[in-house]
Structures are given as C-alpha cells and as structure tokens.
Design a protein around this motif. Structure first.
Motif, PDB file in Angstrom:
ATOM      1  N   GLU A 162      46.706  42.954  34.537  1.00 18.15           N
ATOM      2  CA  GLU A 162      47.509  43.120  33.329  1.00 18.15           C
ATOM      3  C   GLU A 162      48.787  42.284  33.378  1.00 18.15           C
ATOM      4  OE1 GLU A 162      48.142  47.303  33.090  1.00 18.15           O
ATOM      5  OE2 GLU A 162      46.034  47.737  32.590  1.00 18.15           O
ATOM      6  N   ASN A 163      49.305  42.062  34.569  1.00 22.48           N
ATOM      7  CA  ASN A 163      50.522  41.266  34.721  1.00 22.48           C
ATOM      8  C   ASN A 163      50.237  39.812  35.049  1.00 22.48           C
ATOM      9  OD1 ASN A 163      53.016  43.190  34.608  1.00 22.48           O
ATOM     10  ND2 ASN A 163      51.480  44.294  35.794  1.00 22.48           N
ATOM     11  N   ASN A 164      48.956  39.451  35.030  1.00 21.84           N
ATOM     12  CA  ASN A 164      48.542  38.063  35.245  1.00 21.84           C
ATOM     13  C   ASN A 164      49.149  37.489  36.531  1.00 21.84           C
ATOM     14  OD1 ASN A 164      47.051  35.776  34.499  1.00 21.84           O
ATOM     15  ND2 ASN A 164      48.819  34.834  33.507  1.00 21.84           N
ATOM     16  N   VAL A 165      49.053  38.264  37.600  1.00 21.03           N
ATOM     17  CA  VAL A 165      49.598  37.838  38.892  1.00 21.03           C
ATOM     18  C   VAL A 165      48.626  36.844  39.530  1.00 21.03           C
ATOM     19  CG1 VAL A 165      50.280  38.583  41.197  1.00 21.03           C
ATOM     20  CG2 VAL A 165      50.762  40.040  39.220  1.00 21.03           C
ATOM     21  N   GLN A 166      49.121  35.678  39.894  1.00 26.65           N
ATOM     22  CA  GLN A 166      48.280  34.712  40.581  1.00 26.65           C
ATOM     23  C   GLN A 166      47.910  35.264  41.949  1.00 26.65           C
ATOM     24  OE1 GLN A 166      50.719  30.999  40.046  1.00 26.65           O
ATOM     25  NE2 GLN A 166      48.739  30.251  39.334  1.00 26.65           N
ATOM     26  N   THR A 167      46.643  35.184  42.288  1.00 22.42           N
ATOM     27  CA  THR A 167      46.113  35.910  43.437  1.00 22.42           C
ATOM     28  C   THR A 167      45.107  35.066  44.195  1.00 22.42           C
ATOM     29  OG1 THR A 167      46.285  37.933  42.112  1.00 22.42           O
ATOM     30  CG2 THR A 167      45.009  38.079  44.123  1.00 22.42           C
ATOM     31  N   VAL A 168      45.138  35.147  45.539  1.00 18.93           N
ATOM     32  CA  VAL A 168      44.105  34.507  46.346  1.00 18.93           C
ATOM     33  C   VAL A 168      43.122  35.562  46.852  1.00 18.93           C
ATOM     34  CG1 VAL A 168      45.520  32.546  47.066  1.00 18.93           C
ATOM     35  CG2 VAL A 168      45.484  34.614  48.458  1.00 18.93           C
ATOM     36  N   GLN A 169      41.916  35.117  47.103  1.00 18.29           N
ATOM     37  CA  GLN A 169      40.869  36.027  47.555  1.00 18.29           C
ATOM     38  C   GLN A 169      41.004  36.322  49.047  1.00 18.29           C
ATOM     39  OE1 GLN A 169      36.687  34.754  48.255  1.00 18.29           O
ATOM     40  NE2 GLN A 169      36.244  35.966  46.423  1.00 18.29           N
ATOM     41  N   GLY A 170      40.951  37.595  49.387  1.00 23.16           N
ATOM     42  CA  GLY A 170      40.920  38.006  50.784  1.00 23.16           C
ATOM     43  C   GLY A 170      39.513  38.365  51.211  1.00 23.16           C
ATOM     44  N   ASN A 171      39.349  38.675  52.487  1.00 19.25           N
ATOM     45  CA  ASN A 171      38.014  38.996  52.984  1.00 19.25           C
ATOM     46  C   ASN A 171      37.480  40.293  52.393  1.00 19.25           C
ATOM     47  OD1 ASN A 171      40.128  40.173  54.556  1.00 19.25           O
ATOM     48  ND2 ASN A 171      38.712  40.588  56.234  1.00 19.25           N
ATOM     49  N   HIS A 172      38.341  41.281  52.162  1.00 23.79           N
ATOM     50  CA  HIS A 172      37.889  42.518  51.531  1.00 23.79           C
ATOM     51  C   HIS A 172      37.465  42.270  50.087  1.00 23.79           C
ATOM     52  CE1 HIS A 172      38.942  45.750  54.489  1.00 23.79           C
ATOM     53  NE2 HIS A 172      39.575  44.718  55.024  1.00 23.79           N
ATOM     54  N   ASP A 173      38.239  41.466  49.383  1.00 22.67           N
ATOM     55  CA  ASP A 173      37.870  41.127  47.999  1.00 22.67           C
ATOM     56  C   ASP A 173      36.480  40.502  47.958  1.00 22.67           C
ATOM     57  OD1 ASP A 173      40.536  41.813  47.284  1.00 22.67           O
ATOM     58  OD2 ASP A 173      41.187  39.791  47.789  1.00 22.67           O
ATOM     59  N   ALA A 174      36.245  39.565  48.880  1.00 26.27           N
ATOM     60  CA  ALA A 174      34.977  38.837  48.897  1.00 26.27           C
ATOM     61  C   ALA A 174      33.803  39.772  49.168  1.00 26.27           C
ATOM     62  CB  ALA A 174      35.026  37.732  49.943  1.00 26.27           C
ATOM     63  N   LEU A 175      33.946  40.663  50.152  1.00 25.64           N
ATOM     64  CA  LEU A 175      32.832  41.548  50.509  1.00 25.64           C
ATOM     65  C   LEU A 175      32.592  42.616  49.458  1.00 25.64           C
ATOM     66  CD1 LEU A 175      30.673  42.151  52.590  1.00 25.64           C
ATOM     67  CD2 LEU A 175      32.308  43.603  53.806  1.00 25.64           C
ATOM     68  N   ILE A 176      33.656  43.112  48.845  1.00 27.90           N
ATOM     69  CA  ILE A 176      33.479  44.080  47.762  1.00 27.90           C
ATOM     70  C   ILE A 176      32.736  43.434  46.591  1.00 27.90           C
ATOM     71  CG2 ILE A 176      34.731  45.366  45.971  1.00 27.90           C
ATOM     72  CD1 ILE A 176      36.818  46.051  48.116  1.00 27.90           C
ATOM     73  N   ALA A 177      33.045  42.175  46.319  1.00 30.81           N
ATOM     74  CA  ALA A 177      32.409  41.471  45.206  1.00 30.81           C
ATOM     75  C   ALA A 177      30.971  41.072  45.520  1.00 30.81           C
ATOM     76  CB  ALA A 177      33.219  40.230  44.838  1.00 30.81           C
ATOM     77  N   ASP A 178      30.673  40.822  46.784  1.00 34.50           N
ATOM     78  CA  ASP A 178      29.344  40.331  47.163  1.00 34.50           C
ATOM     79  C   ASP A 178      28.886  41.037  48.440  1.00 34.50           C
ATOM     80  OD1 ASP A 178      27.046  38.993  47.814  1.00 34.50           O
ATOM     81  OD2 ASP A 178      27.940  36.989  47.831  1.00 34.50           O
ATOM     82  N   SER A 179      28.058  42.062  48.278  1.00 37.33           N
ATOM     83  CA  SER A 179      27.616  42.864  49.424  1.00 37.33           C
ATOM     84  C   SER A 179      26.673  42.111  50.345  1.00 37.33           C
ATOM     85  CB  SER A 179      26.931  44.144  48.928  1.00 37.33           C
ATOM     86  OG  SER A 179      25.797  43.826  48.125  1.00 37.33           O
ATOM     87  N   SER A 180      26.190  40.937  49.936  1.00 36.38           N
ATOM     88  CA  SER A 180      25.264  40.176  50.776  1.00 36.38           C
ATOM     89  C   SER A 180      25.986  39.359  51.851  1.00 36.38           C
ATOM     90  CB  SER A 180      24.418  39.231  49.911  1.00 36.38           C
ATOM     91  OG  SER A 180      25.210  38.170  49.386  1.00 36.38           O
ATOM     92  N   LEU A 181      27.307  39.255  51.755  1.00 36.43           N
ATOM     93  CA  LEU A 181      28.057  38.491  52.742  1.00 36.43           C
ATOM     94  C   LEU A 181      27.981  39.168  54.109  1.00 36.43           C
ATOM     95  CD1 LEU A 181      31.295  37.568  50.758  1.00 36.43           C
ATOM     96  CD2 LEU A 181      29.341  36.092  51.255  1.00 36.43           C
ATOM     97  N   ARG A 182      27.998  38.371  55.145  1.00 36.57           N
ATOM     98  CA  ARG A 182      27.994  38.893  56.516  1.00 36.57           C
ATOM     99  C   ARG A 182      29.351  38.601  57.152  1.00 36.57           C
ATOM    100  NH1 ARG A 182      24.961  41.497  54.639  1.00 36.57           N
ATOM    101  NH2 ARG A 182      22.691  41.619  54.873  1.00 36.57           N
ATOM    102  N   LEU A 183      30.257  39.543  56.990  1.00 34.38           N
ATOM    103  CA  LEU A 183      31.602  39.386  57.526  1.00 34.38           C
ATOM    104  C   LEU A 183      31.813  40.387  58.651  1.00 34.38           C
ATOM    105  CD1 LEU A 183      33.649  38.992  54.210  1.00 34.38           C
ATOM    106  CD2 LEU A 183      32.628  37.212  55.639  1.00 34.38           C
ATOM    107  N   ASP A 184      32.742  40.099  59.519  1.00 35.92           N
ATOM    108  CA  ASP A 184      33.002  40.913  60.698  1.00 35.92           C
ATOM    109  C   ASP A 184      33.920  42.075  60.340  1.00 35.92           C
ATOM    110  OD1 ASP A 184      33.106  41.839  63.263  1.00 35.92           O
ATOM    111  OD2 ASP A 184      34.575  40.365  63.954  1.00 35.92           O
TER     112      ASP A 184
END
Length: 204
Positions: free
Chosen positions: A15-37
C-alpha cells in the motif's frame, strides 16, 4: 518469514509502494518447488505464511527483484551482491564483496541483510555499531546490514534498522522497543514452533 501476520506486513509494504528486494523466505513462500537450505522451524513458518497469503501476494513475492540499484553508488540486496542466499558474515567475504563492487561500480554503499545482525563495514574492516552514526567514506565501497526489525539475532531484542541521509552521506543506526510479547503471543496462537516466539524476547 517467521511471524504470524504475513498478510498484514505485505499489505503495509504494498500500500505504501515500498521498494523491496526478494529474500530467501519470500522466494520459498512464493515457489514451494525451490530447494533452499531451511531448518524445520523456518519451513514450518513458510508453510504457515503461504496459507495466509493470496495468490496475488504470492505472485508479487515471486516477482520481486533480487537487487535494487537506483544508481552506481547504491545497491540493495538480501544476502550477497551476487547471491541472494549467501551469508556475508566473515571478514574475507565482506572484503571480497566490497572490492568487487568498488571495481565494478566505484565508491558507494551496499545495503544487505539475511544474517539478522547489524554490521558496518568500511571496505577493509568492521566499524563498531555503537557509534550510531557513520559517515560514508567517499573513496570506498562500504557495506551495511541494518539488522532485523522482526527478528534481531544479536542478543538485543529491540528492533534494528538504519536510515540513510544521502545529502550528508551519513547512516544512522537505530534500536527501538516494540511489543515483542504480543508478537510472541501471536506466533504461539498460530501454532508455530515455540522457539520462533521465545527468541524474540532474547534477540537470538
């Protein structure tokens, strides 16, 4: 990644249009097929948070950039400049990252996270974070980790962040109290592992 209210956090950011970078949790939540540690506690939080987010939220997380660079003097990443999931902890790693960025883009600053520990690195060595205010060295590539608002791990439970006054070339490190008891209560009520709530009281 670890808290009980992911939808509210995302709503505030979007809602506040905050510029944001993707973290490892963001990536795994978005894509359950990823194999992260991830350990079992992190995976439990990921599964919990994924269920609370809309499909649009998941697509937004998956589309986040892994780097943001408004210009050559400023870079924002989650882990290391060349790897979202790599930890910058040791002196050699930080020196290598600083030297590589200095060679590629010249002097400036790189903001990173991932470790949940505040770090101030001047390109050669560590600067004590107790200084609160640090001025950028105009001939070096400096690296700064603001710590963590949601889960600090430097044995200091207050939320940790920094703000950049670009006009004067300074960075200001801050610690603020927040209701970590309420955050812990929410985590326990959600059925998440107790350690995710307990650690908020100790900053670990």
């Amino acid at each position: 990644g670890y808290g009980a209210r992911p939808a509210e956090c995302l709503a505030m950011i979007r809602e506040n249009n905050v510029q944001t970078v993707q973290g490892n949790h963001d990536a795994l939540i978005a894509d359950s097929s990823l194999r992260l540690d991830f350990n079992i506690y992190s995976l439990a939080a990921v599964e919990h948070n994924r269920q609370l987010l809309t499909e649009d939220d998941l697509l937004w997380l998956g589309d986040l950039p892994t780097t943001l660079s408004p210009d050559k003097e400023a870079l924002f990443v989650h882990g290391a400049p060349d790897d979202r999931d790599r930890y910058l902890i040791y002196l050699d790693d930080l020196q290598e990252a600083a030297a590589s960025l200095l060679e590629a883009d010249g002097p400036g600053v790189c903001f990173f996270g991932h470790t949940h520990h505040p770090v101030v690195f001047d390109g050669h060595g560590f600067i004590p974070i107790r200084q609160k205010k640090v001025f950028l060295e105009k001939t070096l590539r400096m690296l700064f980790n603001p710590g963590s608002v949601g889960q600090p791990r430097d044995n200091e439970p207050r939320a940790s962040f920094l703000w950049w006054v670009r006009q004067e070339g300074s960075l200001n490190l801050e610690r603020v109290e927040y209701d970590n008891l309420a955050a812990r209560h929410d985590i326990l009520q959600a059925g998440l592992p107790r350690i995710l709530g307990d650690r908020l009281l100790e900053g670990r």
